[in-house]
Write a protein that holds these residues in place. Structure first.
Motif, PDB file in Angstrom:
ATOM      1  N   LEU A  29      -7.770  -0.512 -11.058  1.00 21.29           N
ATOM      2  CA  LEU A  29      -7.507  -1.688 -11.880  1.00 21.29           C
ATOM      3  C   LEU A  29      -6.207  -2.302 -11.389  1.00 21.29           C
ATOM      4  CD1 LEU A  29      -8.464  -3.334 -14.329  1.00 21.29           C
ATOM      5  CD2 LEU A  29      -7.078  -1.835 -15.759  1.00 21.29           C
ATOM      6  N   LEU A  30      -6.237  -3.606 -11.097  1.00 17.02           N
ATOM      7  CA  LEU A  30      -5.098  -4.280 -10.475  1.00 17.02           C
ATOM      8  C   LEU A  30      -4.600  -5.450 -11.312  1.00 17.02           C
ATOM      9  CD1 LEU A  30      -6.812  -4.649  -7.008  1.00 17.02           C
ATOM     10  CD2 LEU A  30      -5.004  -3.012  -7.535  1.00 17.02           C
ATOM     11  N   GLY A  31      -3.303  -5.643 -11.289  1.00 20.41           N
ATOM     12  CA  GLY A  31      -2.685  -6.854 -11.815  1.00 20.41           C
ATOM     13  C   GLY A  31      -2.064  -7.570 -10.621  1.00 20.41           C
ATOM     14  N   SER A  32      -0.741  -7.463 -10.505  1.00 19.14           N
ATOM     15  CA  SER A  32      -0.064  -8.054  -9.345  1.00 19.14           C
ATOM     16  C   SER A  32      -0.146  -7.142  -8.133  1.00 19.14           C
ATOM     17  CB  SER A  32       1.400  -8.356  -9.681  1.00 19.14           C
ATOM     18  OG  SER A  32       2.087  -7.166 -10.027  1.00 19.14           O
ATOM     19  N   CYS A  33      -0.566  -5.909  -8.335  1.00 24.95           N
ATOM     20  CA  CYS A  33      -0.726  -4.958  -7.234  1.00 24.95           C
ATOM     21  C   CYS A  33      -1.864  -5.394  -6.309  1.00 24.95           C
ATOM     22  CB  CYS A  33      -1.038  -3.564  -7.769  1.00 24.95           C
ATOM     23  SG  CYS A  33       0.309  -2.800  -8.683  1.00 24.95           S
ATOM     24  N   ILE A  34      -1.922  -4.756  -5.160  1.00 27.64           N
ATOM     25  CA  ILE A  34      -2.952  -5.027  -4.154  1.00 27.64           C
ATOM     26  C   ILE A  34      -3.737  -3.755  -3.884  1.00 27.64           C
ATOM     27  CG2 ILE A  34      -3.296  -5.496  -1.676  1.00 27.64           C
ATOM     28  CD1 ILE A  34      -2.646  -8.014  -3.159  1.00 27.64           C
ATOM     29  N   ASN A 101      -0.759 -13.285 -10.507  1.00 25.47           N
ATOM     30  CA  ASN A 101       0.557 -13.604 -11.057  1.00 25.47           C
ATOM     31  C   ASN A 101       0.426 -13.582 -12.581  1.00 25.47           C
ATOM     32  OD1 ASN A 101       1.994 -14.098  -8.545  1.00 25.47           O
ATOM     33  ND2 ASN A 101       0.609 -15.828  -8.338  1.00 25.47           N
ATOM     34  N   ILE A 102       0.408 -12.372 -13.105  1.00 22.27           N
ATOM     35  CA  ILE A 102       0.119 -12.169 -14.521  1.00 22.27           C
ATOM     36  C   ILE A 102       1.305 -12.524 -15.406  1.00 22.27           C
ATOM     37  CG2 ILE A 102      -0.424 -10.396 -16.233  1.00 22.27           C
ATOM     38  CD1 ILE A 102      -2.260  -9.154 -14.184  1.00 22.27           C
ATOM     39  N   ILE A 103       2.495 -12.165 -14.984  1.00 23.17           N
ATOM     40  CA  ILE A 103       3.690 -12.417 -15.787  1.00 23.17           C
ATOM     41  C   ILE A 103       4.482 -13.538 -15.123  1.00 23.17           C
ATOM     42  CG2 ILE A 103       5.794 -11.418 -16.737  1.00 23.17           C
ATOM     43  CD1 ILE A 103       4.358  -8.690 -16.592  1.00 23.17           C
ATOM     44  N   ALA A 104       4.582 -14.662 -15.823  1.00 22.25           N
ATOM     45  CA  ALA A 104       5.196 -15.868 -15.253  1.00 22.25           C
ATOM     46  C   ALA A 104       6.619 -15.633 -14.768  1.00 22.25           C
ATOM     47  CB  ALA A 104       5.168 -16.994 -16.289  1.00 22.25           C
ATOM     48  N   GLY A 105       7.405 -14.813 -15.419  1.00 23.08           N
ATOM     49  CA  GLY A 105       8.806 -14.618 -15.067  1.00 23.08           C
ATOM     50  C   GLY A 105       9.051 -13.764 -13.844  1.00 23.08           C
ATOM     51  N   LEU A 106       8.007 -13.245 -13.214  1.00 21.79           N
ATOM     52  CA  LEU A 106       8.209 -12.377 -12.055  1.00 21.79           C
ATOM     53  C   LEU A 106       8.221 -13.140 -10.733  1.00 21.79           C
ATOM     54  CD1 LEU A 106       6.210  -9.132 -12.905  1.00 21.79           C
ATOM     55  CD2 LEU A 106       8.652  -9.549 -13.071  1.00 21.79           C
ATOM     56  N   GLY A 107       8.183 -14.447 -10.762  1.00 21.20           N
ATOM     57  CA  GLY A 107       8.356 -15.245  -9.558  1.00 21.20           C
ATOM     58  C   GLY A 107       7.273 -15.110  -8.515  1.00 21.20           C
ATOM     59  N   GLY A 108       6.038 -15.031  -8.906  1.00 19.83           N
ATOM     60  CA  GLY A 108       4.948 -15.005  -7.935  1.00 19.83           C
ATOM     61  C   GLY A 108       4.848 -13.727  -7.138  1.00 19.83           C
ATOM     62  N   ALA A 114      -0.076 -10.344  -1.898  1.00 22.00           N
ATOM     63  CA  ALA A 114      -1.281 -10.734  -1.158  1.00 22.00           C
ATOM     64  C   ALA A 114      -0.917 -11.260   0.228  1.00 22.00           C
ATOM     65  CB  ALA A 114      -2.070 -11.777  -1.945  1.00 22.00           C
ATOM     66  N   ALA A 115       0.133 -12.073   0.302  1.00 20.61           N
ATOM     67  CA  ALA A 115       0.572 -12.610   1.595  1.00 20.61           C
ATOM     68  C   ALA A 115       0.995 -11.480   2.525  1.00 20.61           C
ATOM     69  CB  ALA A 115       1.720 -13.600   1.394  1.00 20.61           C
ATOM     70  N   PHE A 116       1.691 -10.479   1.988  1.00 20.90           N
ATOM     71  CA  PHE A 116       2.087  -9.330   2.808  1.00 20.90           C
ATOM     72  C   PHE A 116       0.852  -8.636   3.378  1.00 20.90           C
ATOM     73  CE2 PHE A 116       2.036  -4.765   3.022  1.00 20.90           C
ATOM     74  CZ  PHE A 116       2.920  -4.550   4.071  1.00 20.90           C
ATOM     75  N   ALA A 117      -0.129  -8.348   2.503  1.00 20.17           N
ATOM     76  CA  ALA A 117      -1.321  -7.610   2.937  1.00 20.17           C
ATOM     77  C   ALA A 117      -2.068  -8.371   4.035  1.00 20.17           C
ATOM     78  CB  ALA A 117      -2.242  -7.342   1.747  1.00 20.17           C
ATOM     79  N   LYS A 118      -2.231  -9.681   3.858  1.00 19.54           N
ATOM     80  CA  LYS A 118      -2.913 -10.490   4.884  1.00 19.54           C
ATOM     81  C   LYS A 118      -2.149 -10.468   6.196  1.00 19.54           C
ATOM     82  CE  LYS A 118      -5.103 -13.448   1.482  1.00 19.54           C
ATOM     83  NZ  LYS A 118      -5.077 -14.724   0.784  1.00 19.54           N
ATOM     84  N   ARG A 119      -0.835 -10.604   6.107  1.00 19.31           N
ATOM     85  CA  ARG A 119       0.019 -10.590   7.302  1.00 19.31           C
ATOM     86  C   ARG A 119      -0.073  -9.234   8.003  1.00 19.31           C
ATOM     87  NH1 ARG A 119       4.035 -12.380   4.619  1.00 19.31           N
ATOM     88  NH2 ARG A 119       5.125 -10.438   4.352  1.00 19.31           N
ATOM     89  N   ASP A 132     -10.205 -11.496  -2.607  1.00 16.91           N
ATOM     90  CA  ASP A 132     -10.158 -12.056  -3.954  1.00 16.91           C
ATOM     91  C   ASP A 132      -8.769 -11.766  -4.504  1.00 16.91           C
ATOM     92  OD1 ASP A 132     -10.539 -12.968  -6.513  1.00 16.91           O
ATOM     93  OD2 ASP A 132     -12.240 -11.681  -6.975  1.00 16.91           O
ATOM     94  N   THR A 133      -7.865 -12.721  -4.289  1.00 20.16           N
ATOM     95  CA  THR A 133      -6.470 -12.541  -4.703  1.00 20.16           C
ATOM     96  C   THR A 133      -5.992 -13.765  -5.478  1.00 20.16           C
ATOM     97  OG1 THR A 133      -5.611 -13.504  -2.647  1.00 20.16           O
ATOM     98  CG2 THR A 133      -5.950 -11.118  -2.668  1.00 20.16           C
ATOM     99  N   GLY A 134      -4.857 -13.583  -6.137  1.00 17.70           N
ATOM    100  CA  GLY A 134      -4.225 -14.686  -6.866  1.00 17.70           C
ATOM    101  C   GLY A 134      -4.740 -14.818  -8.278  1.00 17.70           C
ATOM    102  N   GLY A 135      -4.502 -15.984  -8.862  1.00 16.76           N
ATOM    103  CA  GLY A 135      -4.903 -16.226 -10.239  1.00 16.76           C
ATOM    104  C   GLY A 135      -3.959 -15.562 -11.215  1.00 16.76           C
TER     105      GLY A 135
END
Length: 178
Positions: A29-34, A101-108, A114-119, A132-135
């Motif tokens: 189960l994932l939130g901001s994690c990858i 980006n579940i918690i707005a105050g965490l700055g994306g 996700a960008a790290f994993a793709k890179r 299937d990332t983001g949202g």
């Protein structure tokens, strides 16, 4: 394969699993994690990891126990475990999930993960299939390592029920202190 007969292998943050059994399902189960699912179709081996952050800051001091939180370490562990189980690095294909980006105050932070994993996967020459990332919603991921099939569902926020206002019987609204 019957869903009831499948052996479920749940993983949490900082963990990974590699399997070649036809009846196994790795889930998380994932939130901001990858979570990255790797698969070698010819060897019929697959694995999944779950990491919290992409990579530590350049000046950040880490203990060994902290390394498991970072994708840069988690990806190396997963790739090495796949190869140890019989996968060939050149045949690895990846699917990528999470990074909300579940918690707005965490700055994306989810987007950065996700960008790290793709890179990382691009740098390592590993082709990414599904992504299937983001949202802003959490995701449940179920991966069948033997055939490489993945099911990813968003977990909708369930609204809390409205607060219950207790009914006070007539004539009982006064408080007497003694």
């Amino acid at each position: 394969m019957s869903a009831l007969a499948a052996r479920r292998i749940p993983i949490i943050q900082g963990e990974h699993a590699v399997v070649r059994e036809p009846d196994a399902i790795i889930s998380t189960l994932l939130g901001s994690c990858i979570a990255v699912c790797l698969h070698d179709a010819e060897a019929r081996i697959g694995g999944m990891n779950h990491f919290l952050l992409g990579e530590p800051q350049a000046d950040q001091q880490l203990r060994d126990v902290d390394l498991q939180r970072y994708g840069v370490h988690a990806m190396e562990l997963l790739i090495n475990a796949m190869m140890k189980a019989g996968a060939e690095r050149s045949r690895l294909r990846a699917n990528l999930y999470g990074g909300a980006n579940i918690i707005a105050g965490l700055g994306g932070i989810g987007s950065a993960n996700a960008a790290f994993a793709k890179r990382f996967l691009t740098t390592e020459g590993i082709t990414v299939g599904q992504s299937d990332t983001g949202g802003t919603l959490a995701r449940k991921v179920e991966f069948r390592p033997y055939d490489g099939k993945v099911r990813c569902k968003t977990v909708a926020d369930r609204p809390l029920p409205p607060p219950i206002t207790p009914r006070i019987p007539a004539g009982c609204g006064e408080i007497e202190l003694f």
